[in-house]
Design a protein around this motif. Sequence first.
Motif, PDB file in Angstrom:
ATOM      1  N   ALA A  56      61.697  -1.858  61.247  1.00  0.00           N
ATOM      2  CA  ALA A  56      63.369  -1.989  61.697  1.00  0.00           C
ATOM      3  C   ALA A  56      63.567  -0.621  62.087  1.00  0.00           C
ATOM      4  O   ALA A  56      63.050   0.320  61.530  1.00  0.00           O
ATOM      5  N   ILE A  57      64.783  -0.415  62.654  1.00  0.00           N
ATOM      6  CA  ILE A  57      65.166   0.773  62.778  1.00  0.00           C
ATOM      7  C   ILE A  57      66.764   0.785  62.823  1.00  0.00           C
ATOM      8  O   ILE A  57      67.535  -0.173  62.661  1.00  0.00           O
ATOM      9  N   PHE A  58      67.257   1.953  62.545  1.00  0.00           N
ATOM     10  CA  PHE A  58      68.768   2.397  61.957  1.00  0.00           C
ATOM     11  C   PHE A  58      69.432   1.742  63.516  1.00  0.00           C
ATOM     12  O   PHE A  58      69.148   1.905  64.536  1.00  0.00           O
ATOM     13  N   ILE A  59      70.546   1.091  62.960  1.00  0.00           N
ATOM     14  CA  ILE A  59      71.263   0.482  63.850  1.00  0.00           C
ATOM     15  C   ILE A  59      71.816   1.207  65.204  1.00  0.00           C
ATOM     16  O   ILE A  59      72.109   1.024  66.256  1.00  0.00           O
ATOM     17  N   ASN A  60      72.231   2.616  64.593  1.00  0.00           N
ATOM     18  CA  ASN A  60      72.534   3.411  65.831  1.00  0.00           C
ATOM     19  C   ASN A  60      71.610   3.878  66.723  1.00  0.00           C
ATOM     20  O   ASN A  60      71.674   3.861  68.035  1.00  0.00           O
ATOM     21  N   SER A  61      70.245   3.607  66.413  1.00  0.00           N
ATOM     22  CA  SER A  61      69.252   3.782  67.563  1.00  0.00           C
ATOM     23  C   SER A  61      68.867   2.484  67.981  1.00  0.00           C
ATOM     24  O   SER A  61      68.224   2.341  68.969  1.00  0.00           O
ATOM     25  N   ALA A  62      69.306   1.252  67.365  1.00  0.00           N
ATOM     26  CA  ALA A  62      68.995  -0.033  67.788  1.00  0.00           C
ATOM     27  C   ALA A  62      69.802  -0.280  69.155  1.00  0.00           C
ATOM     28  O   ALA A  62      69.341  -1.143  70.063  1.00  0.00           O
ATOM     29  N   SER A  63      70.845  -0.080  68.890  1.00  0.00           N
ATOM     30  CA  SER A  63      71.921  -0.290  70.257  1.00  0.00           C
ATOM     31  C   SER A  63      71.456   0.547  71.349  1.00  0.00           C
ATOM     32  O   SER A  63      70.564   1.081  71.626  1.00  0.00           O
ATOM     33  N   LYS A  64      72.467   0.568  72.529  1.00  0.00           N
ATOM     34  CA  LYS A  64      72.313   1.216  73.681  1.00  0.00           C
ATOM     35  C   LYS A  64      71.917   2.830  73.480  1.00  0.00           C
ATOM     36  O   LYS A  64      72.631   3.420  72.980  1.00  0.00           O
ATOM     37  N   ASP A  65      70.832   2.929  73.688  1.00  0.00           N
ATOM     38  CA  ASP A  65      70.213   4.483  73.474  1.00  0.00           C
ATOM     39  C   ASP A  65      70.677   5.253  74.674  1.00  0.00           C
ATOM     40  O   ASP A  65      69.919   5.224  75.751  1.00  0.00           O
ATOM     41  N   THR A  66      71.636   6.245  74.492  1.00  0.00           N
ATOM     42  CA  THR A  66      71.883   7.170  75.736  1.00  0.00           C
ATOM     43  C   THR A  66      71.610   8.682  75.208  1.00  0.00           C
ATOM     44  O   THR A  66      72.046   9.447  75.931  1.00  0.00           O
ATOM     45  N   GLU A  67      71.474   8.747  73.890  1.00  0.00           N
ATOM     46  CA  GLU A  67      71.075  10.174  73.161  1.00  0.00           C
ATOM     47  C   GLU A  67      69.839  10.873  73.941  1.00  0.00           C
ATOM     48  O   GLU A  67      68.708  10.180  73.894  1.00  0.00           O
ATOM     49  N   ASP A  68      69.773  11.788  74.402  1.00  0.00           N
ATOM     50  CA  ASP A  68      68.617  12.589  75.254  1.00  0.00           C
ATOM     51  C   ASP A  68      67.901  13.500  74.050  1.00  0.00           C
ATOM     52  O   ASP A  68      68.723  14.821  74.087  1.00  0.00           O
ATOM     53  N   THR A  69      67.400  13.310  73.062  1.00  0.00           N
ATOM     54  CA  THR A  69      66.896  14.298  72.014  1.00  0.00           C
ATOM     55  C   THR A  69      66.168  15.379  72.555  1.00  0.00           C
ATOM     56  O   THR A  69      65.126  15.093  73.347  1.00  0.00           O
ATOM     57  N   PRO A  70      66.490  16.343  72.199  1.00  0.00           N
ATOM     58  CA  PRO A  70      65.657  17.783  72.410  1.00  0.00           C
ATOM     59  C   PRO A  70      64.190  17.552  72.070  1.00  0.00           C
ATOM     60  O   PRO A  70      63.753  16.902  71.357  1.00  0.00           O
ATOM     61  N   PHE A  71      63.523  18.208  73.105  1.00  0.00           N
ATOM     62  CA  PHE A  71      61.972  18.179  72.840  1.00  0.00           C
ATOM     63  C   PHE A  71      61.267  18.514  71.551  1.00  0.00           C
ATOM     64  O   PHE A  71      60.624  17.789  70.648  1.00  0.00           O
ATOM     65  N   SER A  72      62.034  19.657  71.067  1.00  0.00           N
ATOM     66  CA  SER A  72      61.609  20.222  69.747  1.00  0.00           C
ATOM     67  C   SER A  72      61.831  19.265  68.428  1.00  0.00           C
ATOM     68  O   SER A  72      60.993  19.278  67.621  1.00  0.00           O
ATOM     69  N   MET A  73      62.820  18.199  68.639  1.00  0.00           N
ATOM     70  CA  MET A  73      63.067  17.217  67.584  1.00  0.00           C
ATOM     71  C   MET A  73      62.120  16.196  68.046  1.00  0.00           C
ATOM     72  O   MET A  73      61.534  15.617  66.911  1.00  0.00           O
ATOM     73  N   ARG A  74      61.863  15.697  69.173  1.00  0.00           N
ATOM     74  CA  ARG A  74      60.918  14.580  69.548  1.00  0.00           C
ATOM     75  C   ARG A  74      59.509  14.918  68.814  1.00  0.00           C
ATOM     76  O   ARG A  74      58.877  13.942  68.725  1.00  0.00           O
ATOM     77  N   LEU A  75      59.241  16.025  69.007  1.00  0.00           N
ATOM     78  CA  LEU A  75      57.917  16.460  68.566  1.00  0.00           C
ATOM     79  C   LEU A  75      57.440  15.946  67.314  1.00  0.00           C
ATOM     80  O   LEU A  75      56.531  15.515  66.840  1.00  0.00           O
ATOM     81  N   LYS A  76      58.537  15.712  66.346  1.00  0.00           N
ATOM     82  CA  LYS A  76      58.306  15.518  64.989  1.00  0.00           C
ATOM     83  C   LYS A  76      58.616  13.931  64.782  1.00  0.00           C
ATOM     84  O   LYS A  76      58.076  13.485  63.511  1.00  0.00           O
ATOM     85  N   GLU A  77      59.040  13.305  65.740  1.00  0.00           N
ATOM     86  CA  GLU A  77      59.294  11.817  65.674  1.00  0.00           C
ATOM     87  C   GLU A  77      58.043  10.974  65.615  1.00  0.00           C
ATOM     88  O   GLU A  77      57.264  11.014  66.629  1.00  0.00           O
ATOM     89  N   ASN A  78      57.656   9.928  64.584  1.00  0.00           N
ATOM     90  CA  ASN A  78      56.744   9.137  64.825  1.00  0.00           C
ATOM     91  C   ASN A  78      55.036   9.711  65.053  1.00  0.00           C
ATOM     92  O   ASN A  78      54.709   9.171  66.100  1.00  0.00           O
ATOM     93  N   ILE A  79      54.990  11.073  64.603  1.00  0.00           N
ATOM     94  CA  ILE A  79      53.854  12.020  65.015  1.00  0.00           C
ATOM     95  C   ILE A  79      52.553  11.150  64.793  1.00  0.00           C
ATOM     96  O   ILE A  79      51.778  10.963  65.718  1.00  0.00           O
ATOM     97  N   THR A  80      52.368  10.286  63.621  1.00  0.00           N
ATOM     98  CA  THR A  80      51.263   9.591  63.510  1.00  0.00           C
ATOM     99  C   THR A  80      50.862   8.581  64.303  1.00  0.00           C
ATOM    100  O   THR A  80      49.786   8.286  64.938  1.00  0.00           O
ATOM    101  N   SER A  81      51.883   7.554  64.928  1.00  0.00           N
ATOM    102  CA  SER A  81      51.906   6.715  65.692  1.00  0.00           C
ATOM    103  C   SER A  81      51.486   7.279  67.058  1.00  0.00           C
ATOM    104  O   SER A  81      50.690   6.666  67.688  1.00  0.00           O
TER     105      SER A  81
END
Length: 257
Positions: A56-81
């Motif tokens: 499951a994902i947090f509802i703020n992320s599950a709805s329409k996603d318009t947020e353009d997260t900075p690259f430095s933050m995205r590097l750490k997201e779901n890294i194992t996957s």
Amino acid sequence: MLALERQKHITEIVEREKSVKVIELSKRFDVTEETIRRDLEKIEKQGILKRTYGGAIFINSASKDTEDTPFSMRLKENITSKQKIAFAVSNMLYDGEVIMLDSSTTCLEVAKNIDKTKRLTIITNSVSILSELSTYEEINVVSTGGTLRKRSLSLIGPTAKDNIKNYYADKAVISCKGAELEKGVMDTNELEVEIKKAMIGCAKEIILAVDSTKMQRISMYKLMEVSKVDYIVTDRELPQEWKNFCENNNIKQIICD
């Protein structure tokens, strides 16, 4: 632990980590996966999260996603996957091929996993990938050129787009912010989407490299129809409707669980 107490803890975890996986929660709370699925179903009815296959994902992320997260933050997201997906994708790239890699963090992981002895030509608009591959003697690295977008460390704009159209690639490896059967493959930035579309248009085969948190998520800009994909490489088994769709559209599924 009572069900209500467990659901409270699960809610706290998903709010903090933005996504959860059934198998991990099952081990954490020492209950069956079916029990966790029932918990997630009840929490979903409260509008806190949205269930996805495998979690499951947090509802703020599950709805329409318009947020353009900075690259430095995205590097750490779901890294194992991402690393599992990248390892599988890198093994799909063969000597002599021309490969397009987009500016996603998933494609950066692909670049890190490429066998240094392979003779490849890599075309990319990612500054990070250009830097990563700069020491690979056997790999010919081509920059798209263009205007630097600092937020994503990518090269964008008309120059990058036009230069891409001068090439033919065997494969384009593309990631995204959202994928849904009816709405297609989606992303959050219009300029990035234009570059990815150019890469797709120049490639013989399209590899969609996407972790499971992006599945069934809606983003602002449509990139392509799912039916145009040749391979889906992801970290969780696809739900049955996706399996049926892939079979009907000759899309190969590669699961890196």
